[in-house]
Motif scaffolding. Structure first.
Motif, PDB file in Angstrom:
ATOM      1  N   ALA A  29      -3.540   5.793  14.242  1.00  0.00           N
ATOM      2  CA  ALA A  29      -4.251   7.044  13.986  1.00  0.00           C
ATOM      3  C   ALA A  29      -4.104   7.471  12.532  1.00  0.00           C
ATOM      4  N   HIS A  30      -2.914   7.286  11.970  1.00  0.00           N
ATOM      5  CA  HIS A  30      -2.717   7.650  10.564  1.00  0.00           C
ATOM      6  C   HIS A  30      -3.517   6.736   9.636  1.00  0.00           C
ATOM      7  N   LEU A  31      -3.620   5.462   9.968  1.00  0.00           N
ATOM      8  CA  LEU A  31      -4.417   4.560   9.142  1.00  0.00           C
ATOM      9  C   LEU A  31      -5.891   4.965   9.149  1.00  0.00           C
ATOM     10  N   ILE A  32      -6.395   5.368  10.306  1.00  0.00           N
ATOM     11  CA  ILE A  32      -7.779   5.835  10.376  1.00  0.00           C
ATOM     12  C   ILE A  32      -7.947   7.108   9.554  1.00  0.00           C
ATOM     13  N   ALA A  33      -6.946   7.997   9.626  1.00  0.00           N
ATOM     14  CA  ALA A  33      -7.007   9.218   8.818  1.00  0.00           C
ATOM     15  C   ALA A  33      -7.006   8.908   7.332  1.00  0.00           C
ATOM     16  N   ASP A  34      -6.396   7.772   6.964  1.00  0.00           N
ATOM     17  CA  ASP A  34      -6.393   7.341   5.567  1.00  0.00           C
ATOM     18  C   ASP A  34      -7.558   6.404   5.254  1.00  0.00           C
ATOM     19  N   ASN A  35      -8.598   6.451   6.133  1.00  0.00           N
ATOM     20  CA  ASN A  35      -9.874   5.769   5.889  1.00  0.00           C
ATOM     21  C   ASN A  35      -9.803   4.244   5.976  1.00  0.00           C
ATOM     22  N   LEU A  36      -8.849   3.719   6.751  1.00  0.00           N
ATOM     23  CA  LEU A  36      -8.866   2.288   7.035  1.00  0.00           C
ATOM     24  C   LEU A  36      -9.799   2.044   8.229  1.00  0.00           C
ATOM     25  N   PRO A  37     -10.715   1.095   8.127  1.00  0.00           N
ATOM     26  CA  PRO A  37     -11.649   0.838   9.233  1.00  0.00           C
ATOM     27  C   PRO A  37     -10.978  -0.003  10.324  1.00  0.00           C
ATOM     28  N   LEU A  38     -10.586   0.630  11.405  1.00  0.00           N
ATOM     29  CA  LEU A  38      -9.882  -0.064  12.482  1.00  0.00           C
ATOM     30  C   LEU A  38     -10.598   0.135  13.811  1.00  0.00           C
ATOM     31  N   ALA A  39     -10.648  -0.937  14.590  1.00  0.00           N
ATOM     32  CA  ALA A  39     -11.140  -0.840  15.963  1.00  0.00           C
ATOM     33  C   ALA A  39      -9.987  -0.925  16.962  1.00  0.00           C
ATOM     34  N   GLY A  40      -8.886  -1.552  16.555  1.00  0.00           N
ATOM     35  CA  GLY A  40      -7.736  -1.671  17.435  1.00  0.00           C
ATOM     36  C   GLY A  40      -6.589  -2.349  16.726  1.00  0.00           C
ATOM     37  N   GLY A  41      -5.482  -2.475  17.431  1.00  0.00           N
ATOM     38  CA  GLY A  41      -4.309  -3.102  16.844  1.00  0.00           C
ATOM     39  C   GLY A  41      -3.335  -3.540  17.910  1.00  0.00           C
ATOM     40  N   ALA A  42      -2.292  -4.249  17.480  1.00  0.00           N
ATOM     41  CA  ALA A  42      -1.282  -4.743  18.410  1.00  0.00           C
ATOM     42  C   ALA A  42       0.065  -4.766  17.725  1.00  0.00           C
ATOM     43  N   LEU A  43       1.103  -4.582  18.515  1.00  0.00           N
ATOM     44  CA  LEU A  43       2.480  -4.691  18.044  1.00  0.00           C
ATOM     45  C   LEU A  43       3.228  -5.580  19.024  1.00  0.00           C
ATOM     46  N   THR A  44       3.859  -6.640  18.526  1.00  0.00           N
ATOM     47  CA  THR A  44       4.603  -7.576  19.371  1.00  0.00           C
ATOM     48  C   THR A  44       6.067  -7.565  18.978  1.00  0.00           C
ATOM     49  N   LEU A  45       6.944  -7.427  19.990  1.00  0.00           N
ATOM     50  CA  LEU A  45       8.388  -7.447  19.774  1.00  0.00           C
ATOM     51  C   LEU A  45       9.014  -8.505  20.676  1.00  0.00           C
ATOM     52  N   ALA A  46       9.966  -9.252  20.127  1.00  0.00           N
ATOM     53  CA  ALA A  46      10.799 -10.115  20.967  1.00  0.00           C
ATOM     54  C   ALA A  46      11.857  -9.239  21.622  1.00  0.00           C
ATOM     55  N   VAL A  47      12.168  -9.503  22.884  1.00  0.00           N
ATOM     56  CA  VAL A  47      13.134  -8.672  23.601  1.00  0.00           C
ATOM     57  C   VAL A  47      14.164  -9.562  24.295  1.00  0.00           C
ATOM     58  N   TRP A  90      -8.597  -7.879  26.073  1.00  0.00           N
ATOM     59  CA  TRP A  90      -8.737  -6.452  26.368  1.00  0.00           C
ATOM     60  C   TRP A  90      -9.424  -5.728  25.213  1.00  0.00           C
ATOM     61  N   LEU A  91      -9.182  -6.215  23.987  1.00  0.00           N
ATOM     62  CA  LEU A  91      -9.805  -5.609  22.814  1.00  0.00           C
ATOM     63  C   LEU A  91     -11.166  -6.234  22.501  1.00  0.00           C
TER      64      LEU A  91
END
Length: 365
Positions: A29-47, A90-91
């Protein structure tokens, strides 16, 4: 193009994110507020988890929705690709643009931040996304450490108990009295099996037994509190004033475990291995749920008369020739059809116990 909103949030507030899902949604949301053109994103963590190798959260910019996909251990390349493909499907359809990916922090096994745009990212936009990944290193390290701690505690203590340990101080006098349906289960003739089988075969048998009984407990909302040799103590906490829900859940769990063990025994017989007979008891009562132990070595467990009674009741399974025994306290709160077996004294328990079993109960051996 400036990243004032995003970088300020990453420095000042991101470390307090309650979880990876909120972190991803907020940074997007902050990246969009800073005018980055985004449709989606992902974060992957090893657990560090007995079953799950990695967790991936996927965010859609159009509605802020976040879902989770998991990759199961062993984490081979095919599984990684499968989990990633399922997530990106999904995206799919959000955009025809490119995906930009950054490994956050040093090394190649750190968190991965990925972004998909509605068009090709420009070189300037890619540089900004890389800058975001650099500033995200510190909060993601804190988030990963917290996730590691929680996953480790849940693996050893169970979800409810882990949350209770995390919320309370590490002192012996910390605990609470709760009402719960208790399930105590124990393998039959395990000593003989241990004496006549190789250690690897004994461990395999134990793991199969615990998979069956613990899987049934978890499937019906209970929690394994303790593995005790070849035995197990599980709780189904009472919520509100409805005692019957916890009792019914415990009954469904033990019935499911019976079916699972019957299936497992069929497989073992085909392999020329002995059957794994067991006994199980159900009781309802109050327990002290909390820390006990030495001053510098604690255990999180349940104690109290109800725990003593359910373990003694399980000891009657063999003399009564039954696999499942149920106390009168449970019988009075459930609508399930049960078979009364009379009133029996229990070793070390002052009052005799009304004892029941389930219909078509298997004979203990």
């Amino acid at each position: 193009m400036q990243l004032n909103s995003t970088l300020t949030w990453l420095v000042d507030a991101a470390g307090a994110s309650p979880g990876a899902d909120r972190f991803l949604a907020e940074v997007g949301a902050h990246l969009i507020a800073d005018n980055l053109p985004l449709a989606g994103g992902a974060l992957t963590l090893a657990v560090p988890h007995p079953i799950i190798a990695r967790r991936t959260w996927l965010w859609r910019a159009e509605n802020g929705e976040v879902i989770e996909a998991v990759g199961f251990a062993p984490a081979d390349a095919a599984q990684k690709d499968s989990a990633g493909d399922a997530g990106w499907r999904w995206l799919a359809g959000l955009a025809d643009g490119m995906v930009h990916e950054d490994v956050v922090g040093p090394g190649s096994d750190g968190p991965v931040l990925s972004w998909i745009g509605p068009r090709q990212f420009t070189e300037t936009e890619i540089a900004r996304l890389r800058e975001v990944a650099r500033f995200a290193a510190a909060p993601l390290a804190a988030l990963s450490a917290r996730a590691t701690l929680i996953a480790t505690l849940e693996a050893y203590l169970g979800r409810r108990s882990a949350a209770r340990v995390m919320a309370g101080p590490l002192r012996r006098d910390v605990g609470e009295t709760i009402r719960a349906a208790l399930l105590y289960a124990d393998l039959r003739s395990f000593t003989a099996l241990s004496e006549t089988s190789p250690p690897a075969a004994v461990i395999a048998a134990l793991d199969a037994w615990f998979d069956c009984i613990a899987g049934a407990v978890h499937a019906f909302g209970g929690e394994v509190l303790k593995f005790i040799g070849d035995g197990m103590l599980a709780i189904f906490p009472v919520t509100g004033e409805n005692l019957g829900d916890a009792c019914n859940a415990a009954l469904r769990a033990v019935t499911s475990a019976q079916a699972g063990m019957a299936h497992l025994d069929g497989i073992r017989r085909e392999q020329g291995l002995p059957s794994l007979a067991f006994g199980a008891a159900l009781h309802l009562g109050e327990i002290l749920w909390g820390n006990v132990g030495a001053a510098d070595r604690l255990d999180f467990t349940a104690i109290g008369p109800a725990v003593n009674l359910v373990s003694r009741l399980e000891g009657l399974c063999r003399p009564l020739g039954r696999t499942v025994l149920i106390s009168g306290a449970v019988a009075r709160e459930t609508t399930a059809k049960l078979i009364p077996l009379g009133t029996h004294p229990l070793r070390g328990i002052a009052a005799p116990c009304d004892v029941y079993t389930v219909p078509d109960g298997q004979s203990a051996t």
